[in-house]
Design a protein around this motif. Structure first.
Motif, PDB file in Angstrom:
ATOM      1  N   ASN A  62      17.367 -27.265 -24.109  1.00  0.00           N
ATOM      2  CA  ASN A  62      16.598 -28.670 -23.955  1.00  0.00           C
ATOM      3  C   ASN A  62      15.679 -28.781 -25.172  1.00  0.00           C
ATOM      4  OD1 ASN A  62      14.768 -26.030 -24.407  1.00  0.00           O
ATOM      5  ND2 ASN A  62      14.692 -26.913 -21.794  1.00  0.00           N
ATOM      6  N   LEU A  70      16.575 -33.841 -22.704  1.00  0.00           N
ATOM      7  CA  LEU A  70      15.052 -34.260 -23.187  1.00  0.00           C
ATOM      8  C   LEU A  70      14.234 -34.396 -21.344  1.00  0.00           C
ATOM      9  CD1 LEU A  70      16.193 -36.884 -25.473  1.00  0.00           C
ATOM     10  CD2 LEU A  70      15.379 -34.734 -26.183  1.00  0.00           C
ATOM     11  N   ARG A  85      13.396 -36.418 -18.599  1.00  0.00           N
ATOM     12  CA  ARG A  85      13.111 -37.337 -17.833  1.00  0.00           C
ATOM     13  C   ARG A  85      13.844 -38.362 -19.281  1.00  0.00           C
ATOM     14  NH1 ARG A  85       8.748 -39.900 -17.958  1.00  0.00           N
ATOM     15  NH2 ARG A  85       8.477 -41.016 -15.303  1.00  0.00           N
ATOM     16  N   ASN A 113      23.684 -37.324 -16.634  1.00  0.00           N
ATOM     17  CA  ASN A 113      21.781 -37.424 -16.456  1.00  0.00           C
ATOM     18  C   ASN A 113      21.732 -38.154 -15.223  1.00  0.00           C
ATOM     19  OD1 ASN A 113      20.878 -37.200 -19.302  1.00  0.00           O
ATOM     20  ND2 ASN A 113      21.475 -39.210 -19.743  1.00  0.00           N
ATOM     21  N   ALA A 157      21.961 -34.837 -12.992  1.00  0.00           N
ATOM     22  CA  ALA A 157      20.711 -34.788 -12.435  1.00  0.00           C
ATOM     23  C   ALA A 157      19.446 -34.559 -11.935  1.00  0.00           C
ATOM     24  CB  ALA A 157      20.309 -34.038 -14.011  1.00  0.00           C
TER      25      ALA A 157
HETATM   26  P1  ADP Z   1      16.058 -27.703 -18.092  1.00  0.00           P
HETATM   27  O1  ADP Z   1      16.253 -28.172 -16.748  1.00  0.00           O
HETATM   28  O2  ADP Z   1      17.778 -26.732 -18.868  1.00  0.00           O
HETATM   29  O3  ADP Z   1      15.049 -27.110 -18.911  1.00  0.00           O
HETATM   30  P2  ADP Z   1      15.745 -30.834 -19.221  1.00  0.00           P
HETATM   31  O4  ADP Z   1      14.676 -30.136 -18.695  1.00  0.00           O
HETATM   32  O5  ADP Z   1      16.149 -31.350 -20.625  1.00  0.00           O
HETATM   33  O6  ADP Z   1      16.607 -29.418 -19.049  1.00  0.00           O
HETATM   34  O7  ADP Z   1      16.776 -31.575 -18.187  1.00  0.00           O
HETATM   35  C1  ADP Z   1      18.467 -31.308 -18.096  1.00  0.00           C
HETATM   36  C2  ADP Z   1      18.946 -33.228 -17.959  1.00  0.00           C
HETATM   37  O8  ADP Z   1      17.853 -33.584 -16.382  1.00  0.00           O
HETATM   38  C3  ADP Z   1      18.050 -33.765 -18.924  1.00  0.00           C
HETATM   39  O9  ADP Z   1      18.828 -33.978 -19.333  1.00  0.00           O
HETATM   40  C4  ADP Z   1      18.151 -34.972 -17.681  1.00  0.00           C
HETATM   41  O10 ADP Z   1      19.333 -35.788 -17.198  1.00  0.00           O
HETATM   42  C5  ADP Z   1      17.499 -34.693 -16.252  1.00  0.00           C
HETATM   43  N1  ADP Z   1      16.097 -34.742 -16.102  1.00  0.00           N
HETATM   44  C6  ADP Z   1      14.861 -34.090 -16.150  1.00  0.00           C
HETATM   45  N2  ADP Z   1      14.056 -33.839 -15.610  1.00  0.00           N
HETATM   46  C7  ADP Z   1      14.019 -34.902 -15.170  1.00  0.00           C
HETATM   47  C8  ADP Z   1      13.235 -36.347 -14.725  1.00  0.00           C
HETATM   48  N3  ADP Z   1      11.848 -35.772 -14.911  1.00  0.00           N
HETATM   49  N4  ADP Z   1      13.533 -36.996 -13.966  1.00  0.00           N
HETATM   50  C9  ADP Z   1      15.456 -37.673 -14.429  1.00  0.00           C
HETATM   51  N5  ADP Z   1      16.014 -36.470 -14.793  1.00  0.00           N
HETATM   52  C10 ADP Z   1      15.490 -35.343 -14.920  1.00  0.00           C
END
Ligand code: ADP
Length: 289
Positions: A180, A207, A209, A262, A265
């Motif tokens: 991340n 990244l 959201r 994406n 998730a």
């Molecule tokens: P981690 O959970 O490892 O910290 P991220 O926060 O980057 O990693 O989230 C991983 C993936 O989850 C993102 O690339 C996106 O696809 C999805 N995601 C995370 N937060 C959101 C959100 N608020 N809304 C929609 N998708 C999200």
């Protein structure tokens, strides 16, 4: 077949109105235990989408350990390579406040997963279509897993969390790295564009959201996230990784696979608990339609 070599934890999740400050005691609003650990989470994310998954890890001979094994079996994950040890099962204490979280992990049995165990189940590893790693097990075990995969030409997807357990000398031998933003800055510094260009089609930065970015060898590619209302982002990255592995093993291009991950998730963050919201294939396709 996808093999996950990684951690299993029982998550002790507390919903709260505010995080406590130093020396302060606050009342939480809700408590629940839920199965977690980045390894188990990513295994379940891939299995729920339809992948044939084997989990290699280590749990304690205690109530949490028995529960975690059963949960994987209920998801049709092969647990015959899962060790049981006298050390207690790993736990993660997760404080959740709106869509933010603070996490303390006690690795316990996860740190008893030694390279010799990987040798004992070497056939499982070398016959895999992809191996997924995170960094909640001993570093020498991760290093050994990468070596076995390299020898057998098995692609490795490594999610570098926690980033402190990543060794830069693994970079050449892994196929995909999925930090991340925080982990990426810890590993490579703040110039993401320059770093992405150094690792085309290998480094995929998630990244939140906003989705994810990678460099395709010619252009920087930003695959936007799916806008939704997040209830609990615990396990977002794990769902992304499990889904990315599923899609790549199914033969999707990196662009398609990142888009798919994406969407998967985004469905996961709509529900509380790491594994609870991980979607089935039909839910992902319904959102893509
Ligand atoms: P981690 O959970 O490892 O910290 P991220 O926060 O980057 O990693 O989230 C991983 C993936 O989850 C993102 O690339 C996106 O696809 C999805 N995601 C995370 N937060 C959101 C959100 N608020 N809304 C929609 N998708 C999200």
């Amino acid at each position: 077949m996808i093999t996950v070599i990684g951690s299993l934890n029982m998550d002790l999740v507390i919903q709260m109105a505010d995080f406590p400050q130093q020396g302060e005691t606050v009342l939480g609003q809700h408590f629940q235990t839920s199965p977690g650990g980045k390894g188990a989470n990513q295994a379940i994310a891939a299995a729920r989408l339809g992948s044939n998954v084997t989990m290699i890890g280590c749990v304690g001979d205690d109530r949490f350990g028995h529960t975690l094994r059963t949960v994987l079996e209920q998801e049709h994950i092969d647990t015959t390579s899962l060790l049981t040890t006298s050390e207690s099962t790993g736990i993660a204490n997760i404080l959740v406040h709106h869509n933010d979280n603070r996490i303390i992990v006690v690795p316990g049995a996860n740190y008893k997963l030694e390279p010799t165990h990987l040798d004992a189940v070497k056939d499982v590893i070398t016959q895999s279509q992809m191996v997924i790693l995170q960094l909640e097990i001993p570093m020498e075990t991760t290093a050994h897993a990468i070596k076995l995969c390299k020898e057998a030409n098995v692609p490795v997807l490594l999610n570098p969390a926690p980033a402190a357990n990543f060794d830069m000398c693994w970079m050449d031998d892994i196929t995909y790295l999925t930090p991340n933003e925080i982990e990426c800055a810890q590993l490579f510094g703040n110039d993401f564009d320059q770093t992405l260009e150094k690792y085309p089609n290998k480094l995929i930065i998630t990244l939140g959201r906003d989705g994810a970015r990678y460099f395709d060898g010619e252009y920087p590619i930003h695959v936007p996230g799916y806008m939704t209302k997040a209830e609990d982002t615990t396990g977002a990255g794990d769902t992304f990784n499990g889904a990315l592995a599923y899609a790549l093993v199914e033969g999707q291009s990196l662009d398609e696979a990142v888009y798919f991950a994406n969407i998967a998730a985004s469905l996961a963050v709509e529900q509380v608990s790491a594994q609870g919201g991980m979607p089935t294939l039909s839910k992902v396709y319904a959102r893509m339609a």
